[in-house]
Design an enzyme around this catalytic site. Sequence first.
Site, mmCIF file in Angstrom:
data_model
loop_
_atom_site.group_PDB
_atom_site.id
_atom_site.type_symbol
_atom_site.label_atom_id
_atom_site.label_comp_id
_atom_site.label_asym_id
_atom_site.label_seq_id
_atom_site.Cartn_x
_atom_site.Cartn_y
_atom_site.Cartn_z
ATOM 1 N N ARG A 39 0.887 -1.207 -0.087
ATOM 2 C CA ARG A 39 0.069 -0.281 -0.019
ATOM 3 C C ARG A 39 0.972 1.005 0.224
ATOM 4 O O ARG A 39 2.124 1.120 0.510
ATOM 5 C CB ARG A 39 -0.790 -0.035 1.278
ATOM 6 C CG ARG A 39 -1.878 -1.090 1.190
ATOM 7 C CD ARG A 39 -2.511 -1.308 2.494
ATOM 8 N NE ARG A 39 -3.301 0.114 2.965
ATOM 9 C CZ ARG A 39 -3.676 0.404 4.245
ATOM 10 N NH1 ARG A 39 -3.356 -0.485 5.389
ATOM 11 N NH2 ARG A 39 -3.922 1.562 4.538
ATOM 12 N N LYS A 54 -2.546 -7.734 10.829
ATOM 13 C CA LYS A 54 -3.895 -7.402 11.227
ATOM 14 C C LYS A 54 -5.013 -7.224 10.367
ATOM 15 O O LYS A 54 -6.125 -7.582 10.580
ATOM 16 C CB LYS A 54 -3.561 -6.001 12.125
ATOM 17 C CG LYS A 54 -4.823 -5.681 12.776
ATOM 18 C CD LYS A 54 -4.469 -4.668 13.962
ATOM 19 C CE LYS A 54 -4.337 -3.490 13.243
ATOM 20 N NZ LYS A 54 -4.323 -2.152 14.295
ATOM 21 N N ASP A 55 -4.635 -6.999 9.002
ATOM 22 C CA ASP A 55 -5.615 -6.370 7.989
ATOM 23 C C ASP A 55 -5.527 -7.813 7.001
ATOM 24 O O ASP A 55 -6.483 -7.798 6.151
ATOM 25 C CB ASP A 55 -4.703 -5.385 7.094
ATOM 26 C CG ASP A 55 -4.612 -4.041 8.058
ATOM 27 O OD1 ASP A 55 -5.279 -4.002 8.709
ATOM 28 O OD2 ASP A 55 -3.836 -3.455 7.717
ATOM 29 N N ARG A 105 -13.516 -3.367 18.759
ATOM 30 C CA ARG A 105 -12.718 -3.970 19.928
ATOM 31 C C ARG A 105 -12.060 -2.969 20.804
ATOM 32 O O ARG A 105 -11.902 -3.131 22.003
ATOM 33 C CB ARG A 105 -11.537 -4.686 19.172
ATOM 34 C CG ARG A 105 -10.236 -5.439 20.155
ATOM 35 C CD ARG A 105 -9.422 -6.027 19.207
ATOM 36 N NE ARG A 105 -8.544 -4.877 18.438
ATOM 37 C CZ ARG A 105 -7.686 -4.106 19.209
ATOM 38 N NH1 ARG A 105 -7.396 -4.171 20.324
ATOM 39 N NH2 ARG A 105 -6.871 -3.026 18.356
ATOM 40 N N ARG A 106 -11.314 -1.955 20.184
ATOM 41 C CA ARG A 106 -11.011 -0.836 21.133
ATOM 42 C C ARG A 106 -11.965 -0.105 21.826
ATOM 43 O O ARG A 106 -11.809 0.322 22.961
ATOM 44 C CB ARG A 106 -9.954 0.216 20.131
ATOM 45 C CG ARG A 106 -8.678 -0.394 19.745
ATOM 46 C CD ARG A 106 -8.107 0.524 18.622
ATOM 47 N NE ARG A 106 -6.606 -0.055 18.200
ATOM 48 C CZ ARG A 106 -6.275 0.433 17.005
ATOM 49 N NH1 ARG A 106 -6.856 1.148 16.276
ATOM 50 N NH2 ARG A 106 -4.998 -0.229 16.927
ATOM 51 N N ARG A 121 -11.451 7.680 10.878
ATOM 52 C CA ARG A 121 -10.796 6.754 9.945
ATOM 53 C C ARG A 121 -9.656 7.308 9.322
ATOM 54 O O ARG A 121 -9.516 8.654 9.517
ATOM 55 C CB ARG A 121 -11.628 6.102 8.735
ATOM 56 C CG ARG A 121 -12.418 5.031 9.405
ATOM 57 C CD ARG A 121 -12.482 4.015 8.638
ATOM 58 N NE ARG A 121 -11.206 3.526 7.777
ATOM 59 C CZ ARG A 121 -11.239 3.477 6.411
ATOM 60 N NH1 ARG A 121 -12.399 3.452 5.731
ATOM 61 N NH2 ARG A 121 -10.078 3.321 5.576
ATOM 62 N N GLY A 122 -8.866 6.656 8.602
ATOM 63 C CA GLY A 122 -7.501 7.415 7.920
ATOM 64 C C GLY A 122 -6.429 6.797 8.457
ATOM 65 O O GLY A 122 -6.407 6.111 9.217
ATOM 66 N N ASN A 123 -5.175 7.047 7.663
ATOM 67 C CA ASN A 123 -4.200 6.387 8.003
ATOM 68 C C ASN A 123 -3.535 7.323 9.426
ATOM 69 O O ASN A 123 -4.144 8.035 10.051
ATOM 70 C CB ASN A 123 -2.973 6.505 6.930
ATOM 71 C CG ASN A 123 -2.742 7.841 6.735
ATOM 72 O OD1 ASN A 123 -2.544 8.804 7.334
ATOM 73 N ND2 ASN A 123 -2.646 8.228 5.520
ATOM 74 N N THR A 146 -3.258 10.697 9.656
ATOM 75 C CA THR A 146 -4.657 11.603 9.375
ATOM 76 C C THR A 146 -5.525 11.554 10.597
ATOM 77 O O THR A 146 -6.175 12.451 11.123
ATOM 78 C CB THR A 146 -5.452 10.786 8.405
ATOM 79 O OG1 THR A 146 -4.811 10.736 7.262
ATOM 80 C CG2 THR A 146 -6.800 11.627 7.698
ATOM 81 N N ARG A 147 -5.196 10.582 11.370
ATOM 82 C CA ARG A 147 -6.025 10.416 12.625
ATOM 83 C C ARG A 147 -5.718 11.270 13.701
ATOM 84 O O ARG A 147 -6.575 11.880 14.519
ATOM 85 C CB ARG A 147 -6.065 8.799 13.114
ATOM 86 C CG ARG A 147 -7.204 7.824 12.371
ATOM 87 C CD ARG A 147 -7.338 6.676 12.880
ATOM 88 N NE ARG A 147 -6.565 5.585 12.173
ATOM 89 C CZ ARG A 147 -6.398 4.500 12.495
ATOM 90 N NH1 ARG A 147 -6.744 4.064 13.418
ATOM 91 N NH2 ARG A 147 -5.701 3.606 11.636
ATOM 92 N N CYS A 163 -14.049 -7.770 11.246
ATOM 93 C CA CYS A 163 -13.739 -6.715 12.209
ATOM 94 C C CYS A 163 -15.024 -5.844 12.558
ATOM 95 O O CYS A 163 -15.066 -4.509 12.994
ATOM 96 C CB CYS A 163 -12.821 -5.485 11.409
ATOM 97 S SG CYS A 163 -13.635 -4.738 9.963
HETATM 98 N N1 LIG Z 1 -5.916 -0.956 10.691
HETATM 99 C C1 LIG Z 1 -4.767 -0.018 10.090
HETATM 100 C C2 LIG Z 1 -3.507 -0.672 10.684
HETATM 101 N N2 LIG Z 1 -2.920 -1.859 10.421
HETATM 102 C C3 LIG Z 1 -1.905 -2.131 10.889
HETATM 103 C C4 LIG Z 1 -1.679 -1.082 11.646
HETATM 104 C C5 LIG Z 1 -0.664 -0.864 12.787
HETATM 105 C C6 LIG Z 1 0.543 -1.589 12.603
HETATM 106 C C7 LIG Z 1 0.267 -3.156 13.180
HETATM 107 O O1 LIG Z 1 -0.604 -3.359 13.856
HETATM 108 O O2 LIG Z 1 1.080 -3.959 12.820
HETATM 109 C C8 LIG Z 1 -2.931 -0.253 11.575
HETATM 110 C C9 LIG Z 1 -3.061 1.083 12.426
HETATM 111 C C10 LIG Z 1 -3.525 1.200 13.622
HETATM 112 O O3 LIG Z 1 -4.500 0.472 13.998
HETATM 113 O O4 LIG Z 1 -3.087 2.157 14.513
#
Ligand SMILES: NCc1[nH]cc(CCC(=O)O)c1CC(=O)O
Length: 310
Positions: free
Chosen positions: A11, A83-84, A131-132, A149-151, A154-155, A242
């Site tokens: 990405r 995680k993704d 979850r959080r 949302r966002g990277n 951005t957040r 998720c």
């Molecule tokens: N959901 C997006 C994502 N995917 C992985 C990470 C962080 C790095 C990781 O967990 O390996 C993040 C950002 C976040 O959740 O803060």
Amino acid sequence: MGRREITIGSRGSKLALIQTNIVIDELKKYYPETNFKIREIKTIGDKILDKTLSKIGGKGLFVKEIESALLKGEIDIAVHSMKDVPSKFPQSLEISAITKRADVRDVLITKEDKSLFDLKEGAVIGTSSLRRGAQLRSIRSDVEIVPIRGNVQTRIRKMKEMNLDGVVLAAAGLIRTGLENKISYFFNERDIVPAVGQGALGLETRVDDSLIKEIVSKINDKHTEIAVKAERIFMKVLNGGCHVPIGAYAFIEDGKVKMEGVVASIDGKEIIKAYDEDDIKNYEKLAEEIAVKVLNKGGREILKALEDGE
Ligand SMILES: NCc1[nH]cc(CCC(=O)O)c1CC(=O)O
């Protein structure tokens, strides 16, 4: 034996590119002569930023286009945050290596660098992760959760623009992007159980590409691999994407695999956890048992209610 040029798909976000470069640096230790090229690929998850992930179809959205490029042979390796990566894969692709895990914890970034316990009554915290949100409310039931949302960058920016008191993010992402100094509070991994695979990077390859598989196997971390596999079994048994508040954290200590799993109600009023440990070789059984325990302790009803509510 190496290859002269290997193309890695990633990405285009700052975090993703840093992670891909971490992987390349590791591979270079074993294949110094090889030229590793990065191809940036935009995913749907990167394009649609105004909706929560569960509404637009789940986290597979961060990997789908990258997997297509891999299937077409446009890239040789895809680097993902584990995680993704969803439970299901295209048949001809697989995760052939998982690198050593970084900090698994979730953290809080707050407007005035306050710790969790110094936040004012009714503080507004941004996170789109159920979850959080649920687990945070189980520790601080007064806080209000708003989606964001966002990277990573951005957040943090949106926290200021939306006048939030704080945001919850993964420690790993912040540390890797050099933003560790912005962290105000580290959640203990038993208070906010991390997402399945959090902090770990996975290398996806074509099943039939034995040369590339041999190359990436050099940087596989066995303990991280076992831990992440155990967490993913837990997720699979619970059938959780998720859109459900679930978390799992496995780690290896004293020659054993130790694991905690959680299912929570969205409001955080119900937190169902199970913990156990076993010999490393029994990690699959351990993960299944923890999932079943969580289901039997009330997790089944929570998941059922979430399904019906959708
Ligand atoms: N959901 C997006 C994502 N995917 C992985 C990470 C962080 C790095 C990781 O967990 O390996 C993040 C950002 C976040 O959740 O803060």
